[in-house]
Enzyme design. Structure first.
Site, PDB file in Angstrom:
ATOM      1  N   LEU A   1       4.998   3.731  -0.987  1.00 31.57           N
ATOM      2  CA  LEU A   1       4.265   3.682  -2.250  1.00 31.57           C
ATOM      3  C   LEU A   1       2.897   4.319  -2.189  1.00 31.57           C
ATOM      4  O   LEU A   1       2.369   4.753  -3.216  1.00 31.57           O
ATOM      5  CB  LEU A   1       4.163   2.233  -2.738  1.00 31.57           C
ATOM      6  CG  LEU A   1       5.513   1.576  -3.062  1.00 31.57           C
ATOM      7  CD1 LEU A   1       5.322   0.141  -3.507  1.00 31.57           C
ATOM      8  CD2 LEU A   1       6.252   2.375  -4.138  1.00 31.57           C
TER       9      LEU A   1
ATOM     10  N   GLU B   1       0.396  -5.274   6.451  1.00 32.94           N
ATOM     11  CA  GLU B   1       0.197  -6.511   5.694  1.00 32.94           C
ATOM     12  C   GLU B   1      -1.263  -6.666   5.249  1.00 32.94           C
ATOM     13  O   GLU B   1      -1.530  -7.151   4.147  1.00 32.94           O
ATOM     14  CB  GLU B   1       0.628  -7.709   6.539  1.00 32.94           C
ATOM     15  CG  GLU B   1       2.135  -7.796   6.780  1.00 32.94           C
ATOM     16  CD  GLU B   1       2.628  -6.838   7.848  1.00 32.94           C
ATOM     17  OE1 GLU B   1       3.852  -6.635   7.933  1.00 32.94           O
ATOM     18  OE2 GLU B   1       1.792  -6.283   8.605  1.00 32.94           O
TER      19      GLU B   1
ATOM     20  N   PRO C   1       1.180   8.959  14.233  1.00 30.90           N
ATOM     21  CA  PRO C   1       1.938   7.897  14.912  1.00 30.90           C
ATOM     22  C   PRO C   1       1.521   6.514  14.409  1.00 30.90           C
ATOM     23  O   PRO C   1       0.358   6.285  14.058  1.00 30.90           O
ATOM     24  CB  PRO C   1       1.571   8.083  16.395  1.00 30.90           C
ATOM     25  CG  PRO C   1       1.072   9.485  16.489  1.00 30.90           C
ATOM     26  CD  PRO C   1       0.408   9.764  15.175  1.00 30.90           C
ATOM     27  N   ARG C   2       2.481   5.598  14.408  1.00 33.86           N
ATOM     28  CA  ARG C   2       2.237   4.263  13.868  1.00 33.86           C
ATOM     29  C   ARG C   2       1.292   3.443  14.744  1.00 33.86           C
ATOM     30  O   ARG C   2       0.441   2.721  14.235  1.00 33.86           O
ATOM     31  CB  ARG C   2       3.579   3.528  13.719  1.00 33.86           C
ATOM     32  CG  ARG C   2       3.487   2.089  13.224  1.00 33.86           C
ATOM     33  CD  ARG C   2       3.126   2.030  11.769  1.00 33.86           C
ATOM     34  NE  ARG C   2       3.172   0.656  11.262  1.00 33.86           N
ATOM     35  CZ  ARG C   2       2.918   0.328   9.997  1.00 33.86           C
ATOM     36  NH1 ARG C   2       2.608   1.254   9.117  1.00 33.86           N
ATOM     37  NH2 ARG C   2       2.979  -0.925   9.606  1.00 33.86           N
TER      38      ARG C   2
ATOM     39  N   GLU D   1      -6.669   5.883   8.006  1.00 33.33           N
ATOM     40  CA  GLU D   1      -6.969   7.085   7.231  1.00 33.33           C
ATOM     41  C   GLU D   1      -5.736   7.709   6.576  1.00 33.33           C
ATOM     42  O   GLU D   1      -5.844   8.791   5.990  1.00 33.33           O
ATOM     43  CB  GLU D   1      -7.631   8.134   8.127  1.00 33.33           C
ATOM     44  CG  GLU D   1      -9.011   7.777   8.623  1.00 33.33           C
ATOM     45  CD  GLU D   1      -9.698   8.970   9.258  1.00 33.33           C
ATOM     46  OE1 GLU D   1     -10.673   9.468   8.673  1.00 33.33           O
ATOM     47  OE2 GLU D   1      -9.238   9.408  10.335  1.00 33.33           O
TER      48      GLU D   1
ATOM     49  N   ASN E   1       6.097   1.790   4.201  1.00 38.26           N
ATOM     50  CA  ASN E   1       5.750   1.821   2.787  1.00 38.26           C
ATOM     51  C   ASN E   1       5.732   3.249   2.227  1.00 38.26           C
ATOM     52  O   ASN E   1       4.958   4.093   2.680  1.00 38.26           O
ATOM     53  CB  ASN E   1       4.384   1.152   2.613  1.00 38.26           C
ATOM     54  CG  ASN E   1       3.961   1.044   1.165  1.00 38.26           C
ATOM     55  OD1 ASN E   1       4.770   1.231   0.256  1.00 38.26           O
ATOM     56  ND2 ASN E   1       2.696   0.739   0.946  1.00 38.26           N
TER      57      ASN E   1
END
Length: 425
Positions: free
Chosen positions: A336, A59, A267-268, A310, A334
């Site tokens: 995009l 976000e 990893p998130r 990054e 995402n």
């Protein structure tokens, strides 16, 4: 109904704080400034014109172009950004430093929200994507502070959940002065849940308006040289628990055909970096961690990115990308950023967080949606073995992004209309 909601939240507060403590065992940053979540600040909060509520890194990234526009104005729009996660806070600091005031999101209890508004006194509130907090909205309504839901999305699964408390949902949504939806299906779901049709507007996704730094390509080229110009590279971005095992199996299969292919694994969540590293070692794959700063030669099979913020650099340096959170029912992330870099992108079956964007990008042949991880290895093998096909898909993805830009300006127009409609007090 809101009274019952507040009572339940109050009774659950000890568990919420225990969960915060539990998360801090893996990521100590969760205990940083934790009293702010209860409306207790160790430092002064200055009054602002605008409060932007974001959740985490995604976000904050989405709102980056909007915040830059507001900071470039004369006079500068003074604002505060709240985030729920420390990674979101860190990313905000990296992007804007002290130019943007930050606080952790107050828990959604009336007296905590009132304390926050007493300190900051915003004239306008911008809530990002799906953050619908009944007491925040009610307290803002008490003070006649308009609230806009920006870049709003509502998946079918979320809509079914909100529909279970239909009257309460309709009352809550009715407190938004404007809902700026990402797509027509999102807008229709908000209206079906009780939002006034004349307050819902399709503005598109601000994520199409991502503007990548001019130096990104040059930095990516330098990075690619350190990996080896001629080797194939694919990125697994924003991965979650239960995905890495399957992706490492894909990497093994690819190594049978491309001896030096490199998997860049991102990893998130930072609290999982060490666990993912341990998993790669158990699987017997040669690995370099980003933080090690060691050379990544042809023997290295996995380059583990244990840093934040990054991802665009690694996407720009890659031949292909897979977007995580989609092999497990997280809902995907995402696509995009990869598309804007003309990188061919694959995504798994669980993409409900970006359902409309995924559907349209797949229809434009700028991405491929898979039903299982088993399908990923042959797809990547085909892409990595055919530069012309990679270029074709990447170009179509980029064209899709370019055609859909403009949400930022539409959202700024809504903000300006509300700011002009409510004169300073």
């Amino acid at each position: 109904m809101r009274l019952l909601y507040s009572l339940l939240l109050f009774l659950l507060l000890p568990l919420v704080l225990l969960r915060l403590l539990w998360r801090s065992c893996r990521n100590p940053a969760y205990l940083e400034r934790w009293p702010e979540r209860l409306g207790l600040w160790r430092r002064a909060l200055r009054p602002v014109e605008l409060w932007i509520h974001a959740v985490s890194v995604g976000e904050v990234q989405a709102m980056q172009p909007l915040i830059r526009d507001l900071l470039s104005r004369e006079p500068v729009v003074d604002l505060i950004v709240t985030t729920t996660t420390p990674t979101g806070a860190r990313r905000l600091q990296e992007l804007f430093g002290e130019r943007v005031q930050h606080a952790f999101t107050p828990y959604d209890l009336p007296w905590i929200m009132r304390r926050f508004l007493n300190r900051t006194g915003p004239r306008l509130v911008l809530v990002v994507e799906t953050e619908i907090w009944p007491n925040m909205l009610a307290v803002c309504a008490e003070r006649q502070i308009p609230v806009i839901l920006a870049n709003a999305r509502m998946s079918p699964r979320s809509a079914r959940g909100y529909a279970r408390v239909g009257g309460f949902t309709a009352q809550t949504l009715g407190r938004f002065v404007r809902i700026a939806a990402q797509s027509q299906p999102d807008a229709e779901r908000f209206i079906q849940l009780g939002a006034a049709a004349d307050r819902v507007q399709v503005t598109g996704s601000i994520k199409f308006d991502v503007r990548l730094p001019g130096s990104l390509r040059d930095r990516a080229e330098v990075l690619r040289r350190t990996w080896g110009i001629n080797r194939s590279v694919w990125v697994a971005a924003s991965t979650h628990e239960g995905e890495e095992e399957r992706l490492l199996a894909v990497q093994r299969k690819l190594r049978e055909r491309f001896a030096d292919v490199l998997l860049v694994l991102v990893p998130r969540h930072p609290e999982r970096f060490d666990r993912v590293a341990a998993l790669v070692r158990r699987e017997g794959l040669a690995m370099i961690r980003r933080s090690d700063a060691d050379p990544c030669n042809a023997d290295c099979s996995v380059y583990l990115v244990d840093s934040m913020g990054e991802l665009p650099l690694f996407l720009a340096a890659a031949d292909a990308a897979f977007i995580g959170g989609s092999l497990v029912p997280v809902g995907g992330h995402n696509l995009l950023e990869a598309a804007a870099l003309a990188v061919p992108v694959a995504i798994g079956p669980y993409c409900f967080n970006f359902a409309e964007i995924t559907r349209r990008l797949v229809a434009e042949e700028g991405a491929v949606q898979l039903q299982d991880a088993e399908d990923l290895a042959p797809l990547l093998a085909a892409w990595l073995g055919d530069a012309a096909e990679r270029a074709r898909i990447g170009e179509q993805a980029l064209a899709f992004v370019e055609r859909n830009r403009g949400a930022l300006q539409r959202l700024l127009a809504l903000l300006d209309a509300e700011r002009l409609a409510k004169p300073p007090v």
